[in-house]
Design a protein around this motif. Structure first.
Motif, PDB file in Angstrom:
ATOM      1  N   THR A   1      -6.204   6.750 -11.528  1.00 29.67           N
ATOM      2  CA  THR A   1      -4.971   5.971 -11.381  1.00 29.67           C
ATOM      3  C   THR A   1      -4.283   5.696 -12.714  1.00 29.67           C
ATOM      4  O   THR A   1      -3.065   5.808 -12.833  1.00 29.67           O
ATOM      5  CB  THR A   1      -5.274   4.641 -10.665  1.00 29.67           C
ATOM      6  OG1 THR A   1      -5.601   4.913  -9.293  1.00 29.67           O
ATOM      7  CG2 THR A   1      -4.078   3.702 -10.726  1.00 29.67           C
TER       8      THR A   1
ATOM      9  N   VAL B   1      -7.813  11.583  -2.896  1.00 27.63           N
ATOM     10  CA  VAL B   1      -8.057  10.153  -2.730  1.00 27.63           C
ATOM     11  C   VAL B   1      -9.514   9.828  -3.049  1.00 27.63           C
ATOM     12  O   VAL B   1     -10.429  10.423  -2.477  1.00 27.63           O
ATOM     13  CB  VAL B   1      -7.746   9.685  -1.300  1.00 27.63           C
ATOM     14  CG1 VAL B   1      -7.840   8.164  -1.217  1.00 27.63           C
ATOM     15  CG2 VAL B   1      -6.385  10.155  -0.857  1.00 27.63           C
TER      16      VAL B   1
ATOM     17  N   LEU C   1      -3.887   2.390  -5.010  1.00 28.45           N
ATOM     18  CA  LEU C   1      -3.391   2.082  -3.672  1.00 28.45           C
ATOM     19  C   LEU C   1      -3.583   0.608  -3.339  1.00 28.45           C
ATOM     20  O   LEU C   1      -2.723  -0.015  -2.714  1.00 28.45           O
ATOM     21  CB  LEU C   1      -4.088   2.962  -2.635  1.00 28.45           C
ATOM     22  CG  LEU C   1      -3.755   4.450  -2.740  1.00 28.45           C
ATOM     23  CD1 LEU C   1      -4.737   5.277  -1.919  1.00 28.45           C
ATOM     24  CD2 LEU C   1      -2.330   4.719  -2.280  1.00 28.45           C
TER      25      LEU C   1
ATOM     26  N   ASN D   1       2.726   1.733  -3.285  1.00 23.87           N
ATOM     27  CA  ASN D   1       1.831   2.249  -4.316  1.00 23.87           C
ATOM     28  C   ASN D   1       1.554   3.730  -4.118  1.00 23.87           C
ATOM     29  O   ASN D   1       1.482   4.496  -5.088  1.00 23.87           O
ATOM     30  CB  ASN D   1       0.514   1.460  -4.295  1.00 23.87           C
ATOM     31  CG  ASN D   1       0.689   0.017  -4.740  1.00 23.87           C
ATOM     32  OD1 ASN D   1       1.637  -0.314  -5.441  1.00 23.87           O
ATOM     33  ND2 ASN D   1      -0.219  -0.838  -4.330  1.00 23.87           N
ATOM     34  N   ALA D   2       1.393   4.143  -2.863  1.00 21.77           N
ATOM     35  CA  ALA D   2       1.160   5.563  -2.578  1.00 21.77           C
ATOM     36  C   ALA D   2       2.351   6.406  -3.022  1.00 21.77           C
ATOM     37  O   ALA D   2       2.200   7.457  -3.653  1.00 21.77           O
ATOM     38  CB  ALA D   2       0.887   5.769  -1.089  1.00 21.77           C
TER      39      ALA D   2
ATOM     40  N   ALA E   1      -3.500   7.240   3.640  1.00 22.32           N
ATOM     41  CA  ALA E   1      -3.141   7.881   2.378  1.00 22.32           C
ATOM     42  C   ALA E   1      -2.994   9.389   2.550  1.00 22.32           C
ATOM     43  O   ALA E   1      -2.038   9.997   2.045  1.00 22.32           O
ATOM     44  CB  ALA E   1      -4.180   7.554   1.315  1.00 22.32           C
TER      45      ALA E   1
ATOM     46  N   PHE F   1       0.838  -1.209   0.000  1.00 19.87           N
ATOM     47  CA  PHE F   1       0.000   0.000   0.000  1.00 19.87           C
ATOM     48  C   PHE F   1       0.869   1.254   0.000  1.00 19.87           C
ATOM     49  O   PHE F   1       0.655   2.180  -0.793  1.00 19.87           O
ATOM     50  CB  PHE F   1      -0.909  -0.028   1.232  1.00 19.87           C
ATOM     51  CG  PHE F   1      -1.885   1.114   1.334  1.00 19.87           C
ATOM     52  CD1 PHE F   1      -3.180   0.975   0.847  1.00 19.87           C
ATOM     53  CD2 PHE F   1      -1.524   2.314   1.934  1.00 19.87           C
ATOM     54  CE1 PHE F   1      -4.106   2.017   0.954  1.00 19.87           C
ATOM     55  CE2 PHE F   1      -2.430   3.363   2.051  1.00 19.87           C
ATOM     56  CZ  PHE F   1      -3.719   3.213   1.552  1.00 19.87           C
ATOM     57  N   ASP F   2       1.863   1.290   0.881  1.00 15.29           N
ATOM     58  CA  ASP F   2       2.727   2.466   0.978  1.00 15.29           C
ATOM     59  C   ASP F   2       3.586   2.644  -0.271  1.00 15.29           C
ATOM     60  O   ASP F   2       3.829   3.778  -0.711  1.00 15.29           O
ATOM     61  CB  ASP F   2       3.621   2.357   2.213  1.00 15.29           C
ATOM     62  CG  ASP F   2       2.830   2.451   3.514  1.00 15.29           C
ATOM     63  OD1 ASP F   2       1.657   2.872   3.473  1.00 15.29           O
ATOM     64  OD2 ASP F   2       3.391   2.087   4.575  1.00 15.29           O
TER      65      ASP F   2
END
Length: 403
Positions: A253, A53, A274, A38-39, A67, A35-36
């Motif tokens: 995205t 977001v 994300l 991807n962020a 996020a 997740f991080d």
């Protein structure tokens, strides 16, 4: 000194199995490292412009907060008025409701609370929506309005349309006239413009095994980006004659790089990237890490090369087809029985990996889309390494079913 183990699908599966071994399935997890990562990649791709977001892609307040804590993310794009008010009441200071609403009780609450009205902006594209809000008014709080531009690409003199059917407002003249109407109306103020190019942001341009289709998509998207960039800039120029815009939102995205390249755009929306669901694997410009998964327990072994897992029939929205089904992900080498697919209560899976699975083992799936997974689970287990560090409620787990 700890030994670093390379991340592979096999090691990921072992991590997820160990982390959730004490839980009965089905379970849903989010890999926080993925997740991080991807962020961070979304921020890189945005090139300094803020990312709003998309809450429909997360549907979990704890992960929305995670996020928003990343430098480069700012504000939330919501999907219902009830959700928008809930998020604003619970601390989100900038909420853009990206879809028109007919929630009269919600508009009564919005117009009767100055603080909420300052935090929530609503998308409108029709005078009838203004009438509905005025009839629902309970106070004189000014409604912040974002206009939406139809981004669809029209080909062959308009006979062919490529893109979602959203706003009826397409030209600078139409947007300008509607903005003037809103500005003349007491209790309303135009503050923003939104233009979601779903035919670019939500359609992969690298479809496995479909080289001709992929090339056609790339040609269409190239033309769509050029046409929209010119029209969006013209719309912004026209609106600047009516009001000073606080923001111009675009993209998603799949189109971050091309959208932020437009000078007229001040921010981009993103959310699916994300979690990185299956439908977002088919892009040349980026490659995210699968972060959100769900695990279904093996409950039967009907024969050689076959196992049956509990549940799993969680189709995604959109045009019905095989690409809307969840994808068996770990262990590799499993697929649906074409005669049954993903079932309401149980799902048979076939393939050589089936013979290595025992009753009680877990098969990990990726959903085709992002936040819709959270409508099936009340909580998400957040994983770091091979352990659960926190369990958080989804919208459903907080008793919220907005749509």
């Amino acid at each position: 000194m700890p030994i670093l183990v390379a991340r592979t699908p096999v090691t990921d599966r072992h991590r997820y199995d160990r982390a959730t071994a004490h839980l009965d399935g089905p379970v849903a997890v989010v890999d926080l490292a993925a997740f991080d990562a991807n962020a961070a990649d979304l921020v890189r791709r945005a090139g300094g412009k803020p990312i709003r977001v998309a809450s429909k892609s997360l549907r979990c307040r704890a992960l929305l907060d995670r996020a928003l804590a990343v430098d480069g993310f700012a504000g939330v794009m919501s999907f219902t008025l009830d959700e928008s008010l809930w998020l604003a009441r619970t601390g989100v200071r900038d909420v853009l409701l990206a879809y028109p609403s007919t929630d009269r009780a919600g508009y009564a609450e919005l117009t009767g609370d100055q603080e909420l009205a300052e935090r929530v902006t609503v998308v409108l594209d029709d005078p009838a929506q203004l009438d509905l809000i005025d009839k629902a008014r309970s106070g004189d709080a000014e409604v912040r309005v974002c206009l939406e531009l139809d981004t669809a690409l029209h080909l062959f003199g308009g006979r062919v349309r490529v893109g979602a059917r959203r706003s009826p407002l397409r030209t600078p003249e139409e947007l300008g006239a509607f903005a003037e109407l809103v500005q003349r109306r007491a209790g309303f103020r135009v503050v923003g413009l939104m233009a979601y190019e779903g035919h670019v942001a939500g359609v992969g341009d690298r479809v496995p095994g479909r080289p001709v289709r992929s090339q056609v998509v790339r040609l269409m998207q190239s033309r769509a980006r050029t046409e929209l960039a010119e029209r969006r800039a013209a719309v912004v120029r026209r609106l600047s004659q009516v009001t000073e815009l606080e923001f111009v939102n675009g993209g998603g995205t799949g189109s971050v790089e091309s959208t932020v390249a437009e000078r007229a755009v001040t921010e981009v929306a993103a959310g699916s990237g994300l979690y990185q669901p299956q439908l977002f694997d088919n892009y040349r410009a980026f490659r995210g890490r699968p972060a959100a998964l769900f695990g279904q327990p093996v409950v039967r072994r009907p024969g050689v090369g076959v196992v049956t897992v509990l549940g799993g029939g969680y189709p995604a929205s959109g045009p019905t087809g095989p690409d809307r089904a969840p994808v068996p992900y770990l262990p590799p080498g499993l697929q649906y029985d074409p005669m049954e697919g993903a079932g309401e209560v149980q799902t048979p899976l076939i393939g050589p990996a089936a013979d290595d699975l025992l009753i009680g083992d877990r098969v990990w799936f990726r959903h085709a889309k992002a936040g819709e997974l959270c409508e099936r689970f009340a909580e998400l287990h957040l994983i770091e390494g091979d352990r659960i560090v926190r369990t958080v409620p989804t919208y459903r787990g907080e008793g919220k079913a907005f749509l």
